[in-house]
Design a protein around this motif. Structure first.
Motif, PDB file in Angstrom:
ATOM      1  N   VAL A  36      59.339  42.071   9.854  1.00 20.57           N
ATOM      2  CA  VAL A  36      60.664  42.690   9.921  1.00 20.57           C
ATOM      3  C   VAL A  36      61.226  42.571  11.335  1.00 20.57           C
ATOM      4  O   VAL A  36      62.396  42.219  11.530  1.00 20.57           O
ATOM      5  N   LEU A  37      60.404  42.848  12.332  1.00 27.99           N
ATOM      6  CA  LEU A  37      60.864  42.715  13.713  1.00 27.99           C
ATOM      7  C   LEU A  37      61.215  41.271  14.046  1.00 27.99           C
ATOM      8  O   LEU A  37      62.220  41.009  14.718  1.00 27.99           O
ATOM      9  N   LEU A  38      60.411  40.335  13.586  1.00 25.33           N
ATOM     10  CA  LEU A  38      60.707  38.923  13.817  1.00 25.33           C
ATOM     11  C   LEU A  38      62.019  38.526  13.154  1.00 25.33           C
ATOM     12  O   LEU A  38      62.808  37.774  13.717  1.00 25.33           O
ATOM     13  N   TYR A  39      62.283  39.053  11.951  1.00 27.16           N
ATOM     14  CA  TYR A  39      63.550  38.772  11.286  1.00 27.16           C
ATOM     15  C   TYR A  39      64.722  39.282  12.122  1.00 27.16           C
ATOM     16  O   TYR A  39      65.690  38.568  12.353  1.00 27.16           O
ATOM     17  N   PHE A  40      64.641  40.532  12.575  1.00 27.12           N
ATOM     18  CA  PHE A  40      65.758  41.097  13.327  1.00 27.12           C
ATOM     19  C   PHE A  40      65.970  40.391  14.650  1.00 27.12           C
ATOM     20  O   PHE A  40      67.099  40.217  15.086  1.00 27.12           O
ATOM     21  N   VAL A  41      64.911  39.974  15.296  1.00 27.43           N
ATOM     22  CA  VAL A  41      65.063  39.281  16.569  1.00 27.43           C
ATOM     23  C   VAL A  41      65.520  37.844  16.358  1.00 27.43           C
ATOM     24  O   VAL A  41      66.369  37.339  17.071  1.00 27.43           O
ATOM     25  N   GLY A  42      64.979  37.177  15.343  1.00 27.37           N
ATOM     26  CA  GLY A  42      65.232  35.753  15.214  1.00 27.37           C
ATOM     27  C   GLY A  42      66.299  35.333  14.244  1.00 27.37           C
ATOM     28  O   GLY A  42      66.915  34.292  14.429  1.00 27.37           O
ATOM     29  N   SER A  49      72.366  37.526   7.359  1.00 23.56           N
ATOM     30  CA  SER A  49      72.498  38.831   8.002  1.00 23.56           C
ATOM     31  C   SER A  49      72.559  39.957   6.974  1.00 23.56           C
ATOM     32  O   SER A  49      73.164  39.836   5.916  1.00 23.56           O
ATOM     33  N   VAL A  50      71.913  41.042   7.283  1.00 23.33           N
ATOM     34  CA  VAL A  50      71.888  42.228   6.435  1.00 23.33           C
ATOM     35  C   VAL A  50      73.010  43.171   6.845  1.00 23.33           C
ATOM     36  O   VAL A  50      73.639  43.804   6.016  1.00 23.33           O
ATOM     37  N   PHE A  51      73.265  43.254   8.133  1.00 25.24           N
ATOM     38  CA  PHE A  51      74.288  44.149   8.664  1.00 25.24           C
ATOM     39  C   PHE A  51      75.461  43.333   9.174  1.00 25.24           C
ATOM     40  O   PHE A  51      75.287  42.299   9.811  1.00 25.24           O
ATOM     41  N   SER A  52      76.679  43.821   8.935  1.00 24.12           N
ATOM     42  CA  SER A  52      77.850  43.128   9.464  1.00 24.12           C
ATOM     43  C   SER A  52      78.080  43.577  10.904  1.00 24.12           C
ATOM     44  O   SER A  52      77.636  44.632  11.328  1.00 24.12           O
ATOM     45  N   GLY A  53      78.782  42.768  11.643  1.00 23.62           N
ATOM     46  CA  GLY A  53      79.062  43.096  13.030  1.00 23.62           C
ATOM     47  C   GLY A  53      78.011  42.512  13.956  1.00 23.62           C
ATOM     48  O   GLY A  53      77.105  41.788  13.547  1.00 23.62           O
ATOM     49  N   ALA A  54      78.133  42.840  15.232  1.00 26.30           N
ATOM     50  CA  ALA A  54      77.261  42.259  16.237  1.00 26.30           C
ATOM     51  C   ALA A  54      76.335  43.282  16.885  1.00 26.30           C
ATOM     52  O   ALA A  54      75.732  42.993  17.914  1.00 26.30           O
ATOM     53  N   GLU A  55      76.202  44.458  16.298  1.00 25.47           N
ATOM     54  CA  GLU A  55      75.379  45.499  16.923  1.00 25.47           C
ATOM     55  C   GLU A  55      73.911  45.091  17.021  1.00 25.47           C
ATOM     56  O   GLU A  55      73.276  45.267  18.057  1.00 25.47           O
ATOM     57  N   VAL A  56      73.366  44.565  15.932  1.00 22.50           N
ATOM     58  CA  VAL A  56      71.953  44.168  15.943  1.00 22.50           C
ATOM     59  C   VAL A  56      71.745  43.050  16.950  1.00 22.50           C
ATOM     60  O   VAL A  56      70.774  43.043  17.704  1.00 22.50           O
TER      61      VAL A  56
END
Length: 72
Positions: A36-42, A49-56
């Motif tokens: 999960v962390l690798l997905y969010f970082v990479g 993308s799961v979340f819209s916008g550029a926050e992540v």
């Protein structure tokens, strides 16, 4: 002058073995957490993308560069 060397009195024992069934749930948990962390970082911010916008993207921006993921 005589030198005295301490002799071990106890025989060394082998460390206790942990059964695989005790380690497996934790290994699976941390493996999923790392994926999960690798997905969010990479991969977050793009076609998957799961979340819209550029926050992540902004939260993990430096980690992307540190790990060698291109982001811009």
């Amino acid at each position: 002058m005589a030198q005295h060397v301490a002799q071990p009195t106890a025989t060394p024992t082998a460390p206790a073995k942990l059964p695989l069934k005790d380690i497996a749930p934790w290994a699976v948990f941390f493996g999923v957490l790392m994926l999960v962390l690798l997905y969010f970082v990479g991969a977050e911010q793009g076609a998957t993308s799961v979340f819209s916008g550029a926050e992540v993207h902004e939260w993990v921006h430096d980690a992307r560069h540190l790990l060698g993921f291109p982001c811009h």
